[in-house]
Design an enzyme around this catalytic site. Structure first.
Site, PDB file in Angstrom:
ATOM      1  N   ASP A 112       0.803  -1.210   0.000  1.00 36.91           N
ATOM      2  CA  ASP A 112       0.000   0.000   0.000  1.00 36.91           C
ATOM      3  C   ASP A 112       0.846   1.274   0.000  1.00 36.91           C
ATOM      4  O   ASP A 112       0.654   2.158   0.816  1.00 36.91           O
ATOM      5  CB  ASP A 112      -0.906  -0.044   1.246  1.00 36.91           C
ATOM      6  CG  ASP A 112      -1.892   1.094   1.310  1.00 36.91           C
ATOM      7  OD1 ASP A 112      -2.339   1.543   0.246  1.00 36.91           O
ATOM      8  OD2 ASP A 112      -2.213   1.534   2.428  1.00 36.91           O
ATOM      9  N   GLU A 136       3.237  -8.247   6.981  1.00 32.57           N
ATOM     10  CA  GLU A 136       1.989  -8.880   6.545  1.00 32.57           C
ATOM     11  C   GLU A 136       2.163  -9.835   5.380  1.00 32.57           C
ATOM     12  O   GLU A 136       1.458  -9.727   4.363  1.00 32.57           O
ATOM     13  CB  GLU A 136       0.957  -7.814   6.185  1.00 32.57           C
ATOM     14  CG  GLU A 136       0.542  -6.961   7.368  1.00 32.57           C
ATOM     15  CD  GLU A 136      -0.688  -6.111   7.064  1.00 32.57           C
ATOM     16  OE1 GLU A 136      -1.109  -6.056   5.900  1.00 32.57           O
ATOM     17  OE2 GLU A 136      -1.214  -5.506   8.015  1.00 32.57           O
ATOM     18  N   TYR A 166      -7.141  -3.571  12.249  1.00 30.58           N
ATOM     19  CA  TYR A 166      -7.890  -2.353  11.889  1.00 30.58           C
ATOM     20  C   TYR A 166      -9.357  -2.525  12.230  1.00 30.58           C
ATOM     21  O   TYR A 166     -10.228  -2.435  11.370  1.00 30.58           O
ATOM     22  CB  TYR A 166      -7.684  -2.053  10.394  1.00 30.58           C
ATOM     23  CG  TYR A 166      -6.308  -1.515  10.100  1.00 30.58           C
ATOM     24  CD1 TYR A 166      -6.048  -0.152  10.165  1.00 30.58           C
ATOM     25  CD2 TYR A 166      -5.258  -2.368   9.796  1.00 30.58           C
ATOM     26  CE1 TYR A 166      -4.779   0.356   9.927  1.00 30.58           C
ATOM     27  CE2 TYR A 166      -3.983  -1.879   9.548  1.00 30.58           C
ATOM     28  CZ  TYR A 166      -3.749  -0.511   9.614  1.00 30.58           C
ATOM     29  OH  TYR A 166      -2.492  -0.011   9.381  1.00 30.58           O
ATOM     30  N   GLU A 209       0.386  -1.904  14.114  1.00 29.02           N
ATOM     31  CA  GLU A 209      -0.385  -0.960  13.297  1.00 29.02           C
ATOM     32  C   GLU A 209      -1.812  -0.908  13.816  1.00 29.02           C
ATOM     33  O   GLU A 209      -2.379  -1.948  14.186  1.00 29.02           O
ATOM     34  CB  GLU A 209      -0.462  -1.387  11.821  1.00 29.02           C
ATOM     35  CG  GLU A 209       0.786  -1.168  11.025  1.00 29.02           C
ATOM     36  CD  GLU A 209       0.647  -1.580   9.547  1.00 29.02           C
ATOM     37  OE1 GLU A 209      -0.484  -1.532   9.008  1.00 29.02           O
ATOM     38  OE2 GLU A 209       1.668  -1.956   8.966  1.00 29.02           O
TER      39      GLU A 209
HETATM   40  C1  GCB Z   1      -1.570  -2.501   6.586  1.00 30.55           C
HETATM   41  C2  GCB Z   1      -0.281  -2.382   5.908  1.00 30.55           C
HETATM   42  C3  GCB Z   1       0.046  -0.969   5.518  1.00 30.55           C
HETATM   43  C4  GCB Z   1      -1.191  -0.283   4.969  1.00 30.55           C
HETATM   44  C5  GCB Z   1      -2.240  -0.262   6.052  1.00 30.55           C
HETATM   45  C6  GCB Z   1      -3.554   0.373   5.567  1.00 30.55           C
HETATM   46  O1  GCB Z   1      -1.847  -3.445   7.258  1.00 30.55           O
HETATM   47  O2  GCB Z   1       0.768  -2.944   6.642  1.00 30.55           O
HETATM   48  O3  GCB Z   1       1.076  -0.995   4.569  1.00 30.55           O
HETATM   49  O4  GCB Z   1      -0.930   0.980   4.493  1.00 30.55           O
HETATM   50  O5  GCB Z   1      -2.520  -1.575   6.431  1.00 30.55           O
HETATM   51  O6  GCB Z   1      -3.723   1.563   5.730  1.00 30.55           O
HETATM   52  O7  GCB Z   1      -4.365  -0.332   5.027  1.00 30.55           O
END
Ligand code: GCB
Length: 823
Positions: free
Chosen positions: A378, A622, A675, A711
């Site tokens: 990403d 990941e 997330y 994260e």
């Molecule tokens: C993740 C990735 C990261 C992305 C992020 C996102 O898990 O490690 O590279 O930018 O999510 O914002 O989706």
């Protein structure tokens, strides 16, 4: 990264691979040379071969890599490891040939439609190179001692199966921390040649080549016009080319965003950089001077010529490489030289990070020969010369590499050093350790030894001590005998004395629990893309310290050396991550990929091993760690990294479930991304506490290892406000973080040892319906202006800092109240 949903699809697709005959259509169309495919029902004889001891396996890998670099016997050596590797993939899995071409231009010619793949340099180049007998001076060309005998990696976990046994090992973290530095030498022997940062000294000069370079993207149909017309033979502006104009291009910078041409922004294939360098007379006339060309970062694959002669090639965009060009620049009356660098940004399933080229052949929808580059990570695949290109000198006998590890015994700081010399068998070495006031506090002689520093000032992280980041200087003085008489070389290395250890539930720095409260970053900014920029770097450090952040992860690739040096100076702790981002397909877990990944770890450890700020290696972000080959892949990769550097823990960052992840058994610290209420349960912040607590409990119950929330975050367009909070508003980002913090505050009392927000600042990504001109999960905008969440996090981080302050003097409340500009 593509949007979440798409990533999951990709993984499912890869899991289905064993059932497929052949490889995904994307590669078939592209005509990429046949690749190893993981098939069911592999050769039973192969899968019966027992796994050799891990140490032997590692050594075979290292030897194979060494010999491949030296151009001898790589194939057969790797073939030797092949049965074992296949066996480790598990029954029914075969890993394919020992060495399929990894980079497209190593393979057979591409079909006419495969524009992105360009061929290897033409045969006459090979000839010119050999006839001249110069160049090729990358680290591989340097003679090195014979390979070491097989050694086991201290700190490496024995087997995936027994988590219990591993836990017991982990409980002996103290012993691990002590043993690690002692066994450092074992790891050292695997690294070939040094990559010391080019510093000026009494014996060394440097000349930066930053500024405007000539630049041309090869827009020809097959992207090979540059090779066909041999653009390296004459100045770019003098070679008539129909494939694109010659432009001025700043270095360092990505080439993508500086122009007004949309085609250049998304260009895939070869671009050519060139500039003349004028050399001081002494460099060209004194045969006792070694002149080295150093490229800090060229993304992704680079070929370098000096005055039309090939001198180096390098794969991988985030680590430096060098060529000794002394013979070239000293062979004639010229006081200048022309440097040409061809760079290809194409990613394949075997590069790091990986990518695929998708060829569209339906001519009712796409023009003839149409293709796009796809990735599973990403961030925008910026390309070009991202860091400084420079020339530096050493004497012909020189200090090639220094390795430092440190330990503490009572109040005595122990500095173990090992120094490699090139260019002479007969030499004397003296080392002096100077304190911050320039006073010598310890000294020694010889290529390896231990310096003892009574009442040592330890290197402490920012906000953990009132005098953080104390640095000593190690001055190395070489006197070597050469045919032309004695030669001296001097090199000074900053040294921080500190220890790192991991227990079942804690991460210890200098024996004290350390809690990572920090960020994930990207090298990313307007216009320059991933190009190094001093003002941006200093601004980012000022923001980090304003925020009260004590750590960051180099998501998702190694960052510039100058930035690592500032981390040492300011006490910002680093989890140093490799470019292993977006490993989503089974092909990217093959032996071909693994072999490259091992080499990348070697380059990365070699570059960053002496930074006290680096406290842990992260080998990937990941990956598809629940796919079958992932077990063998991560077991080997992590063991190899530990063999290279037994003094630091190793991890990778997972998003897999605790039940399915095949790599986590081998890590020292579990780094998990989640997330909640962003990629699932959109808008329902009320589920976060339950889901996050469950996540932590599952992982900890299974592994009893410390956990970092590596994260978490929410997309936010600065200036969007909604109350009650709605997704993409500043209120939603704040609300989501607050929910996470409630759980983190409970679990950090138990086994959670850190929290790293995603992300420090907004950054550019590929275009997609889920990305509004890039990823907006920054707590700062891409221009480094705070969103509301930055103030929330600032309050939290200073509170955490005050709780984990380890000096005898009381917590300093003024830390929080201080002006952000006084540190
Ligand atoms: C993740 C990735 C990261 C992305 C992020 C996102 O898990 O490690 O590279 O930018 O999510 O914002 O989706």
């Amino acid at each position: 990264m593509a949007p979440r949903a798409r990533r999951a699809d990709v993984t499912r697709h890869a899991e289905a691979l064993p059932e497929l005959t052949g490889v995904p259509q994307a590669y078939v169309n592209g005509g990429v040379p046949s690749r190893p495919s993981c098939r069911k029902g592999g050769n039973p004889a192969v899968s019966r071969v027992p796994l050799p001891p891990a140490a032997l396996n590692r050594w075979l890998w290292a030897r194979a890599a060494r010999e491949r670099r030296a151009g001898t016997g790589a194939r057969s050596d790797l073939a030797g490891t092949e049965p074992a590797a296949s066996a480790c993939l598990g029954p029914g899995w075969s890993s394919g040939p020992a060495r399929a071409p990894r980079w497209p231009h190593e393979g057979p010619p591409p079909p006419p439609s495969s524009l992105a793949w360009a061929s290897r340099r033409p045969p006459d180049q090979e000839l010119a190179f050999r006839q001249d007998g110069v160049g090729g001076g990358t680290r591989d060309a340097k003679p090195r001692p014979p390979p070491p005998p097989p050694r086991s990696a201290p700190g490496a976990r024995p087997q995936a199966a027994s988590c219990r046994a591993e836990t017991m090992l982990r409980e002996r973290a103290g012993a691990w921390a002590v043993l690690g530095p002692l066994l450092w030498g074992c790891g050292l022997a695997l690294l070939q040649g040094g990559m010391l940062y080019p510093r000026e000294s009494r014996s060394r000069e440097r000349k930066e080549l930053d500024g405007l370079w000539s630049f041309r993207a090869d827009f020809s149909d097959n992207r090979r016009q540059g090779f066909e017309q041999q653009w390296y033979r004459a100045p770019l502006r003098e070679v008539r080319a129909l494939s694109g104009p010659t432009l001025d291009m700043p270095v360092p910078s990505s080439f993508n965003d500086v122009g007004q041409d949309g085609r250049l922004r998304s260009f895939v294939g070869w671009v050519w950089y060139e500039r003349e360098a004028t050399l001081p007379q002494r460099w060209t006339q004194d045969l006792g001077t070694r002149v080295v060309l150093r490229i800090g970062s060229a993304h992704y694959y680079a070929i370098v010529w000096v005055n039309g002669v090939h001198v180096a090639e390098h794969e991988g965009g985030h680590l430096p490489f060098e060529a000794d060009i002394s013979k070239l620049v000293q062979s004639g009356p010229l006081s200048s030289c022309r440097i040409t660098i061809a760079i290809n940004n194409t990613l394949s399933p075997y590069t790091l990070p990986p990518g695929t080229i998708l060829y569209q052949t339906d001519t009712s929808k796409y023009p003839k020969g149409y293709f796009v580059q796809n990735t599973n990570f990403d961030f925008f695949n910026y390309a070009g010369l991202h860091r400084s290109v420079l020339l530096y000198t050493t004497p012909i006998s020189y200090i090639d590499d220094i390795t430092i590890t440190t330990d503490v015994d009572q109040d005595i700081g122990l500095v173990n050093y090992q120094i490699f010399i090139q260019g002479s068998e007969h030499f004397q070495l003296e080392v002096f350790l100077l304190d911050a006031d320039g006073r010598t506090v310890a000294q020694g002689t010889g290529g390896q030894g231990q310096l003892q520093v009574p009442r040592a000032h330890l290197w402490w992280p920012y906000l953990m001590h009132e005098h953080p980041a104390y640095l000593y200087s190690l001055e190395v003085r070489l006197t070597a005998q050469t045919a032309d008489g004695p030669v001296s070389d001097f090199y000074t290395l900053p040294v921080g004395i500190r220890t790192v250890a991991v227990t079942e539930s804690r991460f210890l720095i200098n024996g004290k629990p350390f809690y990572f409260h920090g960020v994930n970053k990207h090298e990313d900014a307007d216009i320059r893309g991933k190009g190094f920029d001093w003002p941006l770097l200093v601004k980012d450090f000022n923001l980090l310290r304003w925020l009260g952040a004590n750590a960051f992860r180099t998501s998702h690739y190694p960052y510039a050396e100058e930035l690592m040096q500032l981390c040492d100076r300011y006490g910002i702790v680093v989890i140093d991550e490799s470019p292993g981002a977006g490993i989503a397909l089974a092909q990217s877990l093959s032996n071909v990929s693994l072999q490259h990944h091992l080499e990348v770890m070697e380059e990365m450890v070699r570059r960053d091993k002496n930074h006290p700020a680096v406290v842990m290696w992260s080998v990937a972000n990941e990956p598809a760690s629940s796919l079958k080959p992932a077990g063998y892949y991560f077991k080997t990769l992590i063991a190899h990294t530990k063999a290279l550097d037994p003094s630091r823990p190793v991890t990778f960052v997972t998003k897999s479930s605790y039940e399915a992840d095949l790599g986590v058994p081998y890590v020292d610290v579990i780094c998990v991304n989640s997330y909640y209420s962003w990629y699932h349960d959109y808008g329902h912040m009320e589920v976060i506490q339950l889901q996050l607590a469950t996540q932590f409990e599952n992982w900890y119950r299974t592994y009893q290892k410390p956990i970092i929330q590596s994260e978490y975050g929410a997309e936010t367009i600065a200036g969007f406000h909604q109350d009650p909070p709605l997704m993409f508003s500043e209120e939603y980002q704040k609300g989501l973080l607050e929910q996470y913090h409630l759980v983190l505050d409970q679990k950090r009392k138990e086994y959670v040892v850190g929290e790293l927000i995603w992300n420090f600042a907004d950054f550019m990504t590929d275009q997609s319906p889920q990305r509004a001109i890039g990823n907006r999960k920054g707590i700062f905008t891409r221009q480094r202006q705070p969103k509301s969440a930055a103030f929330l996090l600032r309050e939290r981080y200073w509170k955490l800092a005050n709780e984990t302050w380890h000096h005898q003097s009381a917590v300093k409340p003024q830390c929080v109240e201080n002006s952000p500009f006084i540190f």
